[in-house]
Scaffold this active site. Structure first.
Site, PDB file in Angstrom:
ATOM      1  N   THR C  15     -13.080   4.884  -6.307  1.00 62.16           N
ATOM      2  CA  THR C  15     -13.182   5.574  -7.601  1.00 62.16           C
ATOM      3  C   THR C  15     -14.049   6.825  -7.464  1.00 62.16           C
ATOM      4  O   THR C  15     -14.781   6.979  -6.493  1.00 62.16           O
ATOM      5  CB  THR C  15     -13.811   4.660  -8.672  1.00 62.16           C
ATOM      6  N   ASP C  16     -13.943   7.701  -8.468  1.00 67.04           N
ATOM      7  CA  ASP C  16     -14.826   8.873  -8.508  1.00 67.04           C
ATOM      8  C   ASP C  16     -15.501   8.953  -9.869  1.00 67.04           C
ATOM      9  O   ASP C  16     -15.331   8.077 -10.717  1.00 67.04           O
ATOM     10  CB  ASP C  16     -14.053  10.159  -8.179  1.00 67.04           C
ATOM     11  N   LYS C  17     -16.288  10.003 -10.092  1.00 66.98           N
ATOM     12  CA  LYS C  17     -17.110  10.070 -11.304  1.00 66.98           C
ATOM     13  C   LYS C  17     -16.300  10.279 -12.575  1.00 66.98           C
ATOM     14  O   LYS C  17     -16.851  10.175 -13.671  1.00 66.98           O
ATOM     15  CB  LYS C  17     -18.227  11.105 -11.154  1.00 66.98           C
TER      16      LYS C  17
END
Lengths: 144, 144, 144, 144
Positions: C15-17
């Site tokens: 995942t990313d921000k």
């Protein structure tokens, strides 16, 4: 209740130019095993997030014992070795299914915070989560 | 205003067992170059986030021309090839500084949304951002 | 013979921000699905390497249709859409099991070389491998 | 001779859904800093490979002190804290340039082998490499 070990095949993109799996992947597999463990004991990451509980990593350590190769299947066991409602420590052992040998052992230590980063004492804030961890810790110490 | 190309040394952990950099890294370098480009034209990712503008990827393409090796330095040029206030398209060229050869070309296409995922028309929602992209697109078509 | 789709749970570290899986992971999942496909049709990467056949990526493309979240299970179908003993093209479709929707489609195009990078004409160099790919391509065109 | 600290901007794809850089990246940055260190003391990875010397990781540890965010610049210092011609230990400190705070400390321990994995005693096999490490270790103990 008995936990199932987490199994995971290595990927081509995880190898490096030495021809083996790059060491930086092991800490990712530990996270995969931890997510699976929490799910098995009824505390999925997603449940935890809904309760606004986060468990940031405080420290980690890893002993690399045998190189792992592309397409090997790694079986990861995980145990709660310390828990006191402020911190939790997990220990991991990784067995390469192809060779039957332990390829890596490791540990991670986590604290508990709200999603916004404020420290949490689980016993007060989430007694049910606290009880789940305690029970599992006791299971470790007094295996039935 | 002239843009500086983005330069980036390859890392050991980006190689694979063929002894070359794994292809999955190129799309990450395109993102690094895009972040750098946006900063250079005064639209940093962080500014964009403060304006609650997100630019999710719609499509990407990549042509892999020459293998890249560990410790090579890659220089990445980036141009806005289409923009219409609903979508933007970037084109990338990557030159391996060690060989002077183009090692990769690529493109990414993005739409604009709020942080919550609702579509945005930049011209209406953020005329200044719209103007910055338009100006840069015009710069491409009519280089001074 | 019917192929099994490749299934794959997303990981937290993917995942990313923005809170979704970072787009750079899709091309890695395509590789995972391709490795699995080759194994299913009797041409594992490891067999290929023992024959000293490498299949470097020439180009790739990806259409990102729906965001994918942590712990979603993605099912990937793969087809050989072109093959002529010098090049092969795969097409991928990814379905998010949680929603039932297609989240991504993509393609990769590969040539064939020796491990040392010299071009290979599979029909001459490895007629059995050539036959396997041809058969599979025909299967696509004339599904039984 | 004084070493330059290794500086490194964090990337968007290194963040996770908590909005911070994922912990698995730190061990990769340690490798980047080590590669840079070896180059600075005249022992590049590529030179080492040409001598057929490999330095596989035996163990690692990491203390995560402060979360790191997207686009922060991290400055990494590295010291040789043990060396005996069979093993070497590096210690790392990471400072977030944005805040001035130490965000992470770590260590890695490596042995020496041939490219084929046979153990090496550097003093015998590569006295010059051995001397370089010894000198640097002494520099640590008796800073000029």
């Amino acid at each position: 209740m008995e936990l199932k070990r987490y199994e995971r095949r290595t990927h081509y993109y995880e190898t490096d130019k030495l021809g083996i799996v790059h060491h930086s992947n092991y800490i990712r597999w530990m996270e995969e095993a931890r997510v699976d463990f929490l799910k098995q004991i009824g505390l999925s990451y997603i449940d935890m997030e809904e309760r606004n509980v986060s468990s940031p990593l405080v420290s980690s350590a890893c002993q690399y014992k045998k190189a792992v190769h592309f397409d090997d299947v790694i079986s990861i066991g995980i145990r709660v070795t310390q828990y006191n409602s402020v911190k939790i420590m997990f220990h991991y052992d990784m067995i390469n299914q192809r060779t039957g040998e332990i390829c890596c052992t490791g540990m991670t230590e986590h604290c508990f915070t709200t999603g916004e980063g404020r420290p949490l004492i689980l016993k007060k804030a989430h007694p049910q989560v606290d009880a789940a961890f305690r029970e599992w810790l006791e299971d470790q110490e007094n295996p039935r």
